[in-house]
Design an enzyme around this catalytic site. Structure first.
Site, short mmCIF file in Angstrom:
data_model
loop_
_atom_site.label_atom_id
_atom_site.label_comp_id
_atom_site.label_asym_id
_atom_site.label_seq_id
_atom_site.Cartn_x
_atom_site.Cartn_y
_atom_site.Cartn_z
N LYS A 224 0.82 -1.22 0.00
CA LYS A 224 0.00 0.00 0.00
C LYS A 224 0.86 1.27 0.00
CE LYS A 224 -3.40 -2.71 -0.30
NZ LYS A 224 -4.36 -3.32 0.57
C1 LIG Z 1 -5.34 -4.55 0.86
C2 LIG Z 1 -6.80 -4.43 0.90
C3 LIG Z 1 -7.54 -4.72 2.06
C4 LIG Z 1 -6.94 -5.42 3.24
O1 LIG Z 1 -5.99 -4.68 3.91
P1 LIG Z 1 -5.20 -5.39 5.10
O2 LIG Z 1 -4.50 -4.27 5.80
O3 LIG Z 1 -4.24 -6.36 4.47
O4 LIG Z 1 -6.19 -6.06 5.97
C5 LIG Z 1 -8.88 -4.44 2.09
N1 LIG Z 1 -9.51 -3.90 1.02
C6 LIG Z 1 -8.86 -3.65 -0.13
C7 LIG Z 1 -9.61 -3.04 -1.26
C8 LIG Z 1 -7.48 -3.92 -0.24
O5 LIG Z 1 -6.84 -3.70 -1.39
#
Ligand SMILES: *Cc1c(COP(=O)(O)O)cnc(C)c1O
Length: 385
Positions: free
Chosen positions: A184
């Protein structure tokens, strides 16, 4: 052709992160303590002062957000099929029923014009996803929220640094869940943060995220030396640690610079793709795109072969790519358990069939970007009908 493989994604981590994490370990405060609190304060400052709780993940945040909002068995939560499984799994973990609504074919976000038809007396919440970092239509969603007294929980996993009408995502009056997963825009390896505007809901979220205890670990060992706590609900173990927060504080300081780099790369990609049989990402005028992803759509009717062929060609030219997302209703579990089938959400399926996420991250050089553009243009030229 480039000589080395360009990975699809890579976190921007350097000596500053290493030193901050090392310092946290040396302090012996390795679980949730002062550094996490500092990180929360700084995140809150970045987001115009909204209340922030740092957690283990975005998934954990959405789970406790649903529970703290009183959503459970018999309740329906409207969300998009065009997302990662976590957005729907948390609704199931809360015991509620996900109701999927097809997407706007331009942005890949939930289509606000299709939401109202699916609202009934059991509807308790809307869970929009800001796909790729392009904000969902919050004006329309917040209007429905107010008209039908719904809870809105924004899945902002892609939207750290996104803006809507010049205000950051996370500041539009809703519970908002950010992800700090490795891929991210801001990473702590694993991690997340939840914005919770309502102080009562925040208290519940706080409790649910740490065993249902009435005080968190920091308070338990504070100057009062208090050993006393009570369990109010059977909660979860969803806290962030100081090791993660140490990395997060450095990443937050770097965020504006990293975002400028993402914007530069996205603009370079869009300019370089002109004239090719592709649809570059559509950007609505009132949004600030966080460029978490660069979702390119191939005009399949203009080429021989399909999306998988193009991905294979790009890999052979040392360019890594990915696909976001396999629509929820095409996965076996949701089909078996919820009766979804192919054809249920045609816009999501059409988007998925032609989508390729190109490499886009701050440590890419301009030469890397040019290599991506060259590989895409060579591949498509070879495959032109
Ligand atoms: C990465 C992602 C998540 C999950 O995030 P985590 O921190 O790994 O729990 C949820 N929704 C979307 C759209 C994502 O891309």
């Amino acid at each position: 052709m480039r000589e080395t493989f360009l990975p699809y994604n890579q976190p921007d981590l350097g000596v500053e992160e290493v030193e901050a994490v090392s310092h946290a370990i040396q302090s012996h405060w390795i679980t949730r303590a002062g550094i996490t609190t500092q990180f929360e304060t700084e995140l809150s400052e970045y987001l115009d002062g909204v209340p922030v709780l740092a957690l283990a993940s975005c998934t954990a945040g959405m789970h406790v957000a649903l529970l703290a909002s009183g959503i459970g068995p018999g309740d329906e939560v409207i969300t998009t099929p065009y997302t990662f499984a976590a957005s729907v799994n948390v609704i199931l973990h809360a015991g509620a029923t996900p109701v999927l609504v097809d997407i706007d074919p331009d942005t890949g976000n939930i289509d606000p014009n299709r939401i109202e038809d699916r609202i009934n007396p059991n509807t308790k919440a809307i869970l929009p996803v800001h796909y790729a970092g392009h904000p969902a239509d919050l004006d329309a969603i917040n209007t429905l929220r107010d008209r039908y007294r719904l809870t809105v929980i924004e899945d902002a996993a892609h939207a750290m640094a996104s803006g809507y009408h010049s205000k950051k995502i996370g500041t539009h009056g809703n519970i908002t869940a950010f992800s700090f997963y490795a891929t991210k825009n801001l990473t702590t390896g694993e991690g997340g943060a939840l914005v919770v505007p309502d102080p009562e809901v925040m208290e519940k979220v706080r409790m649910l995220s740490l065993h249902g205890m009435s005080r968190n670990a920091w308070n338990r060992y504070d100057d009062q030396g208090s050993w006393f706590y009570t369990i109010e609900v059977p909660g979860f173990k969803y806290n962030m640690t100081d090791i993660q927060a140490a990395m997060g504080r450095v990443q937050l300081k770097k965020l504006d610079a990293m975002q400028r780099r993402r914007q530069h790369i996205a603009a370079r990609l869009t300019a370089g793709l002109e004239g090719l049989p592709v649809i570059p990402p559509h950007i609505q005028p009132h949004v600030d795109h966080a460029w978490h992803l660069y979702p390119l759509r191939i005009q399949l009717d203009a080429i021989h072969g399909d999306r998988a062929d193009v991905i294979r060609d790009l890999k052979a030219m040392n360019i890594g790519t990915s696909v976001h997302f396999i629509p929820i209703h095409l996965h076996p579990y949701y089909q078996k358990q919820w009766g979804y089938q192919i054809g249920d959400f045609p816009q999501a399926e059409r988007f998925y069939e032609s989508e390729i996420s190109l490499p886009l991250y701050p440590t890419m050089t301009d030469k890397d970007v040019d290599d991506v553009l060259e590989a895409v243009s060579v591949t498509l030229a070879r495959r032109l009908r």
